[in-house]
Each structure stands twice: as structure tokens, then as C-alpha cells.
Design a protein around this motif. Sequence first.
Motif, PDB file in Angstrom:
ATOM      1  N   VAL A   4       0.396  -0.984   0.109  1.00 37.17           N
ATOM      2  CA  VAL A   4      -0.058  -0.063  -0.528  1.00 37.17           C
ATOM      3  C   VAL A   4       0.668   1.669   0.242  1.00 37.17           C
ATOM      4  N   LEU A   5       1.905   1.063  -0.146  1.00 40.79           N
ATOM      5  CA  LEU A   5       2.977   2.203  -0.048  1.00 40.79           C
ATOM      6  C   LEU A   5       3.375   2.543  -1.559  1.00 40.79           C
ATOM      7  N   LYS A   6       3.530   4.147  -1.445  1.00 40.28           N
ATOM      8  CA  LYS A   6       3.949   3.963  -3.245  1.00 40.28           C
ATOM      9  C   LYS A   6       4.959   4.208  -3.424  1.00 40.28           C
ATOM     10  N   PRO A   7       5.657   3.797  -4.206  1.00 34.27           N
ATOM     11  CA  PRO A   7       7.316   3.740  -4.538  1.00 34.27           C
ATOM     12  C   PRO A   7       8.099   4.968  -4.405  1.00 34.27           C
ATOM     13  N   SER A   8       7.567   5.884  -3.692  1.00 34.68           N
ATOM     14  CA  SER A   8       7.961   7.133  -3.399  1.00 34.68           C
ATOM     15  C   SER A   8       8.517   7.022  -1.934  1.00 34.68           C
ATOM     16  N   GLY A   9       7.195   6.254  -1.287  1.00 36.97           N
ATOM     17  CA  GLY A   9       6.727   6.517  -0.588  1.00 36.97           C
ATOM     18  C   GLY A   9       8.179   6.356   1.216  1.00 36.97           C
ATOM     19  N   LEU A  10       7.099   6.250   2.219  1.00 34.51           N
ATOM     20  CA  LEU A  10       8.112   6.250   3.471  1.00 34.51           C
ATOM     21  C   LEU A  10       7.345   5.647   4.598  1.00 34.51           C
ATOM     22  N   ILE A  11       8.081   4.476   5.365  1.00 35.41           N
ATOM     23  CA  ILE A  11       7.736   3.688   5.902  1.00 35.41           C
ATOM     24  C   ILE A  11       8.547   4.430   7.580  1.00 35.41           C
ATOM     25  N   LEU A  12       7.850   5.319   8.785  1.00 37.00           N
ATOM     26  CA  LEU A  12       8.354   4.938   9.748  1.00 37.00           C
ATOM     27  C   LEU A  12       8.649   4.541  10.844  1.00 37.00           C
ATOM     28  N   TRP A  13       9.278   3.428  11.387  1.00 38.90           N
ATOM     29  CA  TRP A  13       9.299   2.753  12.049  1.00 38.90           C
ATOM     30  C   TRP A  13      10.038   3.535  13.503  1.00 38.90           C
ATOM     31  N   TYR A  14       9.768   2.588  14.416  1.00 38.35           N
ATOM     32  CA  TYR A  14      10.150   3.252  15.630  1.00 38.35           C
ATOM     33  C   TYR A  14       9.029   1.627  16.742  1.00 38.35           C
ATOM     34  N   ASP A  15       9.855   1.366  17.299  1.00 37.32           N
ATOM     35  CA  ASP A  15       9.519  -0.105  18.286  1.00 37.32           C
ATOM     36  C   ASP A  15      11.249  -0.737  18.873  1.00 37.32           C
ATOM     37  N   PHE A  16      11.123  -1.150  19.926  1.00 44.17           N
ATOM     38  CA  PHE A  16      11.919  -1.750  21.169  1.00 44.17           C
ATOM     39  C   PHE A  16      12.700  -3.264  19.852  1.00 44.17           C
ATOM     40  N   TRP A  17      13.597  -2.788  20.680  1.00 46.70           N
ATOM     41  CA  TRP A  17      14.832  -3.643  19.861  1.00 46.70           C
ATOM     42  C   TRP A  17      15.455  -4.944  21.044  1.00 46.70           C
ATOM     43  N   LEU A  18      14.523  -4.495  22.447  1.00 45.60           N
ATOM     44  CA  LEU A  18      15.079  -4.768  23.691  1.00 45.60           C
ATOM     45  C   LEU A  18      14.160  -4.543  24.191  1.00 45.60           C
ATOM     46  N   ASN A  19      13.345  -5.831  25.118  1.00 50.47           N
ATOM     47  CA  ASN A  19      12.673  -5.577  26.004  1.00 50.47           C
ATOM     48  C   ASN A  19      12.681  -6.436  26.597  1.00 50.47           C
ATOM     49  N   PRO A  20      13.867  -7.066  27.857  1.00 52.37           N
ATOM     50  CA  PRO A  20      13.374  -8.309  28.410  1.00 52.37           C
ATOM     51  C   PRO A  20      12.800  -8.505  29.082  1.00 52.37           C
ATOM     52  N   THR A  21      11.760  -7.936  30.097  1.00 51.73           N
ATOM     53  CA  THR A  21      11.315  -7.356  30.923  1.00 51.73           C
ATOM     54  C   THR A  21       8.997  -8.049  30.751  1.00 51.73           C
ATOM     55  N   ASN A  22       9.146  -8.178  29.544  1.00 53.34           N
ATOM     56  CA  ASN A  22       7.885  -8.467  28.827  1.00 53.34           C
ATOM     57  C   ASN A  22       7.576  -9.696  27.622  1.00 53.34           C
ATOM     58  N   PRO A  23       7.500 -10.938  28.730  1.00 49.85           N
ATOM     59  CA  PRO A  23       7.168 -12.049  27.393  1.00 49.85           C
ATOM     60  C   PRO A  23       6.398 -12.012  26.412  1.00 49.85           C
ATOM     61  N   GLN A  24       5.379 -10.502  26.474  1.00 54.80           N
ATOM     62  CA  GLN A  24       4.819 -10.346  25.362  1.00 54.80           C
ATOM     63  C   GLN A  24       5.287  -9.771  24.130  1.00 54.80           C
ATOM     64  N   THR A  25       6.396  -9.989  23.957  1.00 53.16           N
ATOM     65  CA  THR A  25       6.794  -9.183  23.234  1.00 53.16           C
ATOM     66  C   THR A  25       8.497 -10.159  22.625  1.00 53.16           C
ATOM     67  N   ARG A  26       8.558  -9.561  21.325  1.00 55.10           N
ATOM     68  CA  ARG A  26       9.544  -9.768  20.651  1.00 55.10           C
ATOM     69  C   ARG A  26      10.319  -8.489  20.256  1.00 55.10           C
ATOM     70  N   GLY A  27      11.597  -8.218  20.779  1.00 57.17           N
ATOM     71  CA  GLY A  27      13.051  -7.403  19.904  1.00 57.17           C
ATOM     72  C   GLY A  27      13.041  -8.011  18.806  1.00 57.17           C
ATOM     73  N   ILE A  28      12.980  -6.347  17.783  1.00 57.60           N
ATOM     74  CA  ILE A  28      13.012  -6.411  15.500  1.00 57.60           C
ATOM     75  C   ILE A  28      14.444  -5.812  16.223  1.00 57.60           C
ATOM     76  N   ARG A  29      15.853  -6.046  15.756  1.00 61.65           N
ATOM     77  CA  ARG A  29      17.160  -5.536  15.837  1.00 61.65           C
ATOM     78  C   ARG A  29      17.241  -4.946  14.453  1.00 61.65           C
ATOM     79  N   PRO A  30      17.870  -4.514  13.786  1.00 58.74           N
ATOM     80  CA  PRO A  30      18.082  -3.711  12.392  1.00 58.74           C
ATOM     81  C   PRO A  30      18.159  -4.948  11.603  1.00 58.74           C
ATOM     82  N   ALA A  31      19.033  -5.970  11.847  1.00 64.70           N
ATOM     83  CA  ALA A  31      19.533  -7.101  10.815  1.00 64.70           C
ATOM     84  C   ALA A  31      18.324  -7.470   9.919  1.00 64.70           C
TER      85      ALA A  31
END
Length: 315
Positions: free
Chosen positions: A151-178
Motif C-alpha cells: 500500500v506504500l507509494k514507490p516514493s513513500g516512506l515507512i517510519l518504524w519505531y519499536d523495541f530492539w530489547l524488552n526483556p521484562t515483557n514476555p509478550q513482546t519480542r524485540g526486532i533488531r536492524p538486521a
Amino acid sequence: MNQPDDLARLRSEYADRARRFAGRDDYSAFNRANLFTIQSRQRAVVEALRRQGLTDLSRLRVLEMGCGGGGVLTEFLALGARPASLFGVDLLFDRLASACERLPGSRFVNADGSRLPFPARSFDILLQFTALSSILDADLRRGICRDLLRVLKPSGLILWYDFWLNPTNPQTRGIRPAEIKQLFPNCRCEFRKITLAPPIARKLAPVSWGLCYLLESLKIFNTHYLAAIRPLPPDRCSLLSALRSLLTASCPSTAIQKGDTPHGRPTQSASIGRSKNPLRARMDFRRLQTPGRRAGFGARTAVAPAGLRHRRRRP
């Protein structure tokens, strides 16, 4: 875990979270730690938009996946986006009801992020703020990212803001740049590590904002990545694919051969792939082990073609 189970888990977890945090000000702007986090993220988002050349949002269509109560979209309204150009998608009806009350001129849809009810190439900016780290199913996560690119236009932008580390919450999993790069192939990604770890901010913000700024600037205590993701032009994607094929063809895999040393011990010789550059010599490195020495600590010699033979001396 399959996709329907993960979506059911998400609904249950957010409902339970709403009950647990009812009457608390953890995510209120009147909480000094949360206010510090919000303002820090807002500064980083504005800087990312400026770096991408998006300083006039009045003509851009913006969609947030996992919009919740519409708090982030309200920030984009303050940055100049028009209410009619703001769209939100979320799993929970009660959160969408709050978003509709906050932004009556915008449009909100109850939908799964992997099946966005919008035509292809519909939006200039897509937002993903702390939604994908709550999704534990890898296939569902990949499906959401594929549909975001659709759904993104070819010239569009995705802004991503999310954890890479959250060890205290087992209901989440961090996502690293790779992993982010794998989720968005054929895209250019720019990363910035932001947001002081919330447990630290909750302790320090009531005492000293200056100390929070100092620790956040060091980045070693930061728990989120802000990423600006843009699709590469089709011609550049084709060029990159051709270069990968060329490199794969010209660099054969490393060959390992076993032999016997003068002392009767096995040794390995690794053949470095041939280079088309005539100035580079092909080197075979052998590790020789002498009696009484532990494996892996022998002297290393380099055997090169005639005229380039030399011996590396141990320090």
C-alpha cells in the motif's frame, strides 16, 4: 504459534493490559518519565522527516498500522497533516472508538495488519510504532510488512519505531536492524537508536531531566530504533540483483582440505576464492602444529605462487 492464535493472544493481552493500567498515569503526559519519552521520540521523528525531505505534510496521505487511540496520528496532525488524510488500522474496537473521538475527521478501520483494506500504492507515509514487537508469529510479521509495502507509494516512506530489547515483557519480542532489513527487502533503511530505557527514565526523570538527556545521548541505554525505510527504484533493484549474481559466480565457496603435517597431525588448508584482479595473489593458509603445543596455537604460514613466497613470523 499460528496466525489466528497470535491475533487472539494480542486481543487478550491488550484487554488485560487495559485492566491492569486503568486509573494509572504510566502513559500520561503528566507522568514526567513518559513525557520525557514522548518528547524525545517526537524530536527524532521530526528530524527523520526533515532528513527525508518531508517538511510539508498537508498533501500527504498517512496510515498508521496499530494506531491504538490515535495518539501518534494526533502528533502528525500537529505537524501539518490534514485530518482527512490520516488513516488508522487496529485490532481492537474500543481503541478505535477512542481514536474516532480524538480525530473525528480521520478514518479508522478494524482490520488485521496483514490484510489492509486499501488499494496498492495508496499512502505517502506509513507508521509502525511499537506494534510489530507485540507479534510473536514470524509469518504474520512478514505478512504485515509485505502488505505495508503493497500500500506504500514507490516514493513513500515507512517510519518504524519499536523495541530492539524488552526483556521484562514476555509478550513482546524485540526486532533488531538486521531483521528489519530482511522484513523490507529492496529498501533503503536508515536507523537511529533512541529512547532511554523506560525503567531508567522512570527512576531519573522525576529527579533530573538533564541526566536523562545525558544517558540517552550515550545510546547504550536506549531500547528502541527509529528507522526511515524507503523502497529502492526498480532499476536499482535490478542492478543490485545482477551484482549479487556476479559476485556469487566470481567468488566460489571456500574449500577445506585435510592433510598430514610432518608430525602426523591433521591440518586444514583453506583456499581463498580467486580474484579477477591480477594484482592479487591467491593465498593458501595452513596452520601447522608442532609437538607439545595445544591445537589452534601453531605457527601460521602463507604459501603463495612463485616469486611471492614469504613466511609470517610469530611476534
